[in-house]
Design an enzyme around this catalytic site. Sequence first.
Site, PDB file in Angstrom:
ATOM      1  N   PRO A  65       0.816  -1.177   0.186  1.00 21.04           N
ATOM      2  CG  PRO A  65      -0.256  -1.369   2.342  1.00 21.04           C
ATOM      3  CD  PRO A  65       0.818  -2.066   1.069  1.00 21.04           C
ATOM      4  CG  HIS A  66       1.683   2.971  -3.262  1.00 20.75           C
ATOM      5  ND1 HIS A  66       1.397   1.595  -3.616  1.00 20.75           N
ATOM      6  CD2 HIS A  66       1.366   3.690  -4.452  1.00 20.75           C
ATOM      7  CE1 HIS A  66       0.871   1.690  -4.912  1.00 20.75           C
ATOM      8  NE2 HIS A  66       0.887   2.840  -5.290  1.00 20.75           N
ATOM      9  N   GLY A  67       1.022   5.838  -0.827  1.00 23.51           N
ATOM     10  CA  GLY A  67       0.412   7.093  -1.432  1.00 23.51           C
ATOM     11  C   GLY A  67       1.334   8.166  -1.129  1.00 23.51           C
TER      12      GLY A  67
END
Length: 154
Positions: A65-67
């Site tokens: 997961p990333h952002g």
Amino acid sequence: MDLSDLIEQDAIFPSLRSQTKKQVLQDLSERAAALAGLSPRDVYETVAARERLGSTGIGGGIAIPHGKIAGLSRIRGVFGRLAKPVDFDSLDDQPVDLVFLLLAPEDSGADHLKALSKIARLLRDPSVLGQLRALHDATTIHNLMTHTVPPFAA
């Protein structure tokens, strides 16, 4: 870019007890927020918004997961090894037990993609995966990820 630039030893959690995808994202978001001096809610909303676009479960029991988030000075990662795999809507429909949450400053551009690529390459190495699943302390996991010690016996 070296992984030691992305993840610190205190960002390794070798036995997360999260039982759902949402709980994994919340738990890792809280830990990332504490390490980066950000709001846990902002971090969670950032990774949850990205997750709504499509699962970051890349297969083989791995999720990244990333952002991009405002207020972050550099790219940072948090790694969690789950005590029990959880459904993550992964591409291969297999549950996830290794999660590397990656946060980048809003203006990180290509560096964000380079960091994602580096993490994905590491986590797709079969010998590294076996060791990550066998190791149970943050120091050894961090050393393996950052290659500061020779490879460990599985």
